[in-house]
Design a protein around this motif. Sequence first.
Motif, PDB file in Angstrom:
ATOM      1  N   ASP A  66       0.808  -1.226   0.000  1.00 30.20           N
ATOM      2  CA  ASP A  66       0.000   0.000   0.000  1.00 30.20           C
ATOM      3  C   ASP A  66       0.840   1.274   0.000  1.00 30.20           C
ATOM      4  OD1 ASP A  66      -2.287  -1.561   0.065  1.00 30.20           O
ATOM      5  OD2 ASP A  66      -2.382  -1.569   2.257  1.00 30.20           O
ATOM      6  N   ASP A  67       1.902   1.276   0.803  1.00 35.43           N
ATOM      7  CA  ASP A  67       2.736   2.477   0.941  1.00 35.43           C
ATOM      8  C   ASP A  67       4.148   2.031   1.332  1.00 35.43           C
ATOM      9  OD1 ASP A  67       4.002   4.875   1.612  1.00 35.43           O
ATOM     10  OD2 ASP A  67       2.197   5.754   2.466  1.00 35.43           O
ATOM     11  N   LYS A  68       4.995   1.875   0.352  1.00 31.91           N
ATOM     12  CA  LYS A  68       6.335   1.327   0.588  1.00 31.91           C
ATOM     13  C   LYS A  68       7.157   2.220   1.501  1.00 31.91           C
ATOM     14  CE  LYS A  68      10.186  -0.816  -1.870  1.00 31.91           C
ATOM     15  NZ  LYS A  68      10.750  -1.167  -3.193  1.00 31.91           N
ATOM     16  N   GLU A  69       7.051   3.539   1.333  1.00 29.95           N
ATOM     17  CA  GLU A  69       7.835   4.468   2.150  1.00 29.95           C
ATOM     18  C   GLU A  69       7.417   4.391   3.615  1.00 29.95           C
ATOM     19  OE1 GLU A  69       8.816   9.263   2.482  1.00 29.95           O
ATOM     20  OE2 GLU A  69       7.691   8.475   0.775  1.00 29.95           O
ATOM     21  N   PHE A  70       6.086   4.343   3.864  1.00 27.78           N
ATOM     22  CA  PHE A  70       5.599   4.247   5.237  1.00 27.78           C
ATOM     23  C   PHE A  70       6.023   2.917   5.860  1.00 27.78           C
ATOM     24  CE2 PHE A  70       2.164   3.062   8.254  1.00 27.78           C
ATOM     25  CZ  PHE A  70       2.328   4.096   9.172  1.00 27.78           C
ATOM     26  N   ALA A  71       5.962   1.854   5.085  1.00 32.49           N
ATOM     27  CA  ALA A  71       6.359   0.534   5.587  1.00 32.49           C
ATOM     28  C   ALA A  71       7.826   0.531   5.998  1.00 32.49           C
ATOM     29  CB  ALA A  71       6.102  -0.525   4.516  1.00 32.49           C
ATOM     30  N   GLU A  72       8.672   1.203   5.228  1.00 33.36           N
ATOM     31  CA  GLU A  72      10.096   1.258   5.535  1.00 33.36           C
ATOM     32  C   GLU A  72      10.339   2.033   6.829  1.00 33.36           C
ATOM     33  OE1 GLU A  72      14.024   0.463   5.386  1.00 33.36           O
ATOM     34  OE2 GLU A  72      12.417  -0.401   4.146  1.00 33.36           O
ATOM     35  N   GLN A  73       9.579   3.135   7.024  1.00 29.88           N
ATOM     36  CA  GLN A  73       9.709   3.914   8.259  1.00 29.88           C
ATOM     37  C   GLN A  73       9.271   3.096   9.471  1.00 29.88           C
ATOM     38  OE1 GLN A  73       7.317   7.343   7.310  1.00 29.88           O
ATOM     39  NE2 GLN A  73       9.042   8.481   6.481  1.00 29.88           N
ATOM     40  N   VAL A  74       8.208   2.305   9.297  1.00 31.20           N
ATOM     41  CA  VAL A  74       7.723   1.465  10.391  1.00 31.20           C
ATOM     42  C   VAL A  74       8.764   0.403  10.741  1.00 31.20           C
ATOM     43  CG1 VAL A  74       5.993  -0.256  11.065  1.00 31.20           C
ATOM     44  CG2 VAL A  74       5.279   1.860   9.931  1.00 31.20           C
ATOM     45  N   ARG A  75       9.388  -0.193   9.720  1.00 32.34           N
ATOM     46  CA  ARG A  75      10.427  -1.201   9.961  1.00 32.34           C
ATOM     47  C   ARG A  75      11.553  -0.627  10.823  1.00 32.34           C
ATOM     48  NH1 ARG A  75      10.305  -5.972   7.294  1.00 32.34           N
ATOM     49  NH2 ARG A  75       8.899  -6.157   5.504  1.00 32.34           N
ATOM     50  N   LYS A  76      11.925   0.630  10.553  1.00 31.77           N
ATOM     51  CA  LYS A  76      12.996   1.268  11.320  1.00 31.77           C
ATOM     52  C   LYS A  76      12.559   1.553  12.754  1.00 31.77           C
ATOM     53  CE  LYS A  76      15.238   3.447   7.337  1.00 31.77           C
ATOM     54  NZ  LYS A  76      15.618   4.728   6.690  1.00 31.77           N
ATOM     55  N   ALA A  77      11.240   1.774  12.946  1.00 36.28           N
ATOM     56  CA  ALA A  77      10.733   2.080  14.294  1.00 36.28           C
ATOM     57  C   ALA A  77      10.558   0.830  15.130  1.00 36.28           C
ATOM     58  CB  ALA A  77       9.391   2.817  14.186  1.00 36.28           C
ATOM     59  N   ILE A  78      10.500  -0.334  14.481  1.00 33.75           N
ATOM     60  CA  ILE A  78      10.298  -1.597  15.196  1.00 33.75           C
ATOM     61  C   ILE A  78      11.602  -2.041  15.846  1.00 33.75           C
ATOM     62  CG2 ILE A  78       9.853  -4.059  14.885  1.00 33.75           C
ATOM     63  CD1 ILE A  78       7.813  -3.339  12.760  1.00 33.75           C
ATOM     64  N   PHE A  79      11.495  -2.472  17.077  1.00 34.99           N
ATOM     65  CA  PHE A  79      12.646  -3.077  17.748  1.00 34.99           C
ATOM     66  C   PHE A  79      12.156  -4.342  18.435  1.00 34.99           C
ATOM     67  CE2 PHE A  79      15.331  -3.979  21.368  1.00 34.99           C
ATOM     68  CZ  PHE A  79      16.593  -3.940  20.794  1.00 34.99           C
ATOM     69  N   THR A  80      12.618  -5.481  17.977  1.00 34.11           N
ATOM     70  CA  THR A  80      12.223  -6.760  18.553  1.00 34.11           C
ATOM     71  C   THR A  80      13.466  -7.506  19.025  1.00 34.11           C
ATOM     72  OG1 THR A  80      12.369  -7.929  16.440  1.00 34.11           O
ATOM     73  CG2 THR A  80      10.264  -6.875  16.965  1.00 34.11           C
ATOM     74  N   PHE A  81      13.266  -8.681  19.568  1.00 29.01           N
ATOM     75  CA  PHE A  81      14.391  -9.508  20.036  1.00 29.01           C
ATOM     76  C   PHE A  81      15.377  -9.768  18.901  1.00 29.01           C
ATOM     77  CE2 PHE A  81      16.563 -13.356  21.397  1.00 29.01           C
ATOM     78  CZ  PHE A  81      16.773 -13.131  22.743  1.00 29.01           C
ATOM     79  N   THR A  82      14.852  -9.902  17.679  1.00 28.49           N
ATOM     80  CA  THR A  82      15.696 -10.166  16.514  1.00 28.49           C
ATOM     81  C   THR A  82      16.715  -9.056  16.279  1.00 28.49           C
ATOM     82  OG1 THR A  82      13.836 -11.324  15.510  1.00 28.49           O
ATOM     83  CG2 THR A  82      15.646 -10.706  14.044  1.00 28.49           C
ATOM     84  N   ASN A  83      16.351  -7.807  16.668  1.00 30.78           N
ATOM     85  CA  ASN A  83      17.210  -6.654  16.391  1.00 30.78           C
ATOM     86  C   ASN A  83      18.321  -6.446  17.415  1.00 30.78           C
ATOM     87  OD1 ASN A  83      14.072  -5.405  15.656  1.00 30.78           O
ATOM     88  ND2 ASN A  83      15.621  -5.589  14.043  1.00 30.78           N
ATOM     89  N   ILE A  84      18.333  -7.235  18.472  1.00 23.91           N
ATOM     90  CA  ILE A  84      19.289  -6.992  19.565  1.00 23.91           C
ATOM     91  C   ILE A  84      20.730  -7.040  19.076  1.00 23.91           C
ATOM     92  CG2 ILE A  84      20.234  -7.977  21.690  1.00 23.91           C
ATOM     93  CD1 ILE A  84      17.396  -8.653  22.542  1.00 23.91           C
ATOM     94  N   TYR A  85      21.082  -8.054  18.325  1.00 24.07           N
ATOM     95  CA  TYR A  85      22.495  -8.215  17.922  1.00 24.07           C
ATOM     96  C   TYR A  85      22.967  -7.074  17.020  1.00 24.07           C
ATOM     97  CZ  TYR A  85      21.515  -9.666  13.099  1.00 24.07           C
ATOM     98  OH  TYR A  85      21.129  -9.693  11.783  1.00 24.07           O
TER      99      TYR A  85
END
Length: 351
Positions: free
Chosen positions: A239-258
Amino acid sequence: MNAITPRSPLGQLARPGHSRPVLSRRQKAAIIVRLLSAEGQKLPLMELSDDQQTQLAESIAQMRLIDRETLHEVVEEFCAELEAVGLAFPGGLDGALKLLDGQLSASAATRIRRMASGTSRADPWERVTGLSADLLLPVLMEESIEVGAVMLSKLSVSKSAELLGKMPSDRARRLTYAVSLTGNVAPETVQRIGAALADQLDAAPVKAFDTGPVERVGAILNFSPAVTRDSVLKGLEEDDKEFAEQVRKAIFTFTNIYARIEPRDIPKILRAVDQTRLILALAGSKGDNAKSAEFILANMSQRMAQNLRDEMKNLGKVKEKDVEEAMNEIVTAIRDLESRGEIFLVAEETE
């Protein structure tokens, strides 16, 4: 206050045979102000109207010597009036706002400020300087250089420095030079600028949400199941690639720790997490999460890491739901440490 008859006419000490004239309330107020000033007390006389301040100054200027008995009587009468007061209100809408600070809705507080702006004698700069740098920055960027220089001169040094650091270097340079030219600006002009800025800031529409849509969606997906999170992100990209990319950067999960935690911060995180929940999260890590699990184990003492590995083996088979809940608790602890400024997340590299 009841009339008090001094021993002598104002400006003279008592002499035998002289009657004691009646002191006015204004003269009694002058005596109290003089007495408190002599004791080093700083009185908020600016809260009086200009006429009241002028009349008080005139009374002080006309008086000379007051005998000790008259002074004691005035003080006793003043104290009696104070003791008779059961409850005092701040007076005016500005005082009401200070009294109710933090208890009113944002929309109601803004409405009251607008009502008070036309009649208030309070310093408008108190309102302006109390706002955050994020709220002041747009105004500072849009206003003229001259107005911006006055604004920087009235703000605290730390807040002015923070604002300068958030704007383009060219504008920051022009503003700092303009500050050097504010020495001859009249106080009335500074007051008018403050009132205009306060009105402008109060006229801004109240935001319904404290954070933007990217942060809100990112926070929701942080604690959503991995399957739901991946599905939502995939749909957002369509729907909105730019918004999706911004959301990905705002997400912090266990996977992102390393990738987003500094190795030196691991001990702080371990102290903030219940060890049984940590063991559960590490034991259930697989796929992309396994990198973060190994990263955590690699950045603690070898003895502690070995103890945790032994505990992980003893757990046996663990439920995926329980593992995800434990991981979310670790992420929450990391976010809490970040919000308190104890750790900082590493920015993700843009591909």
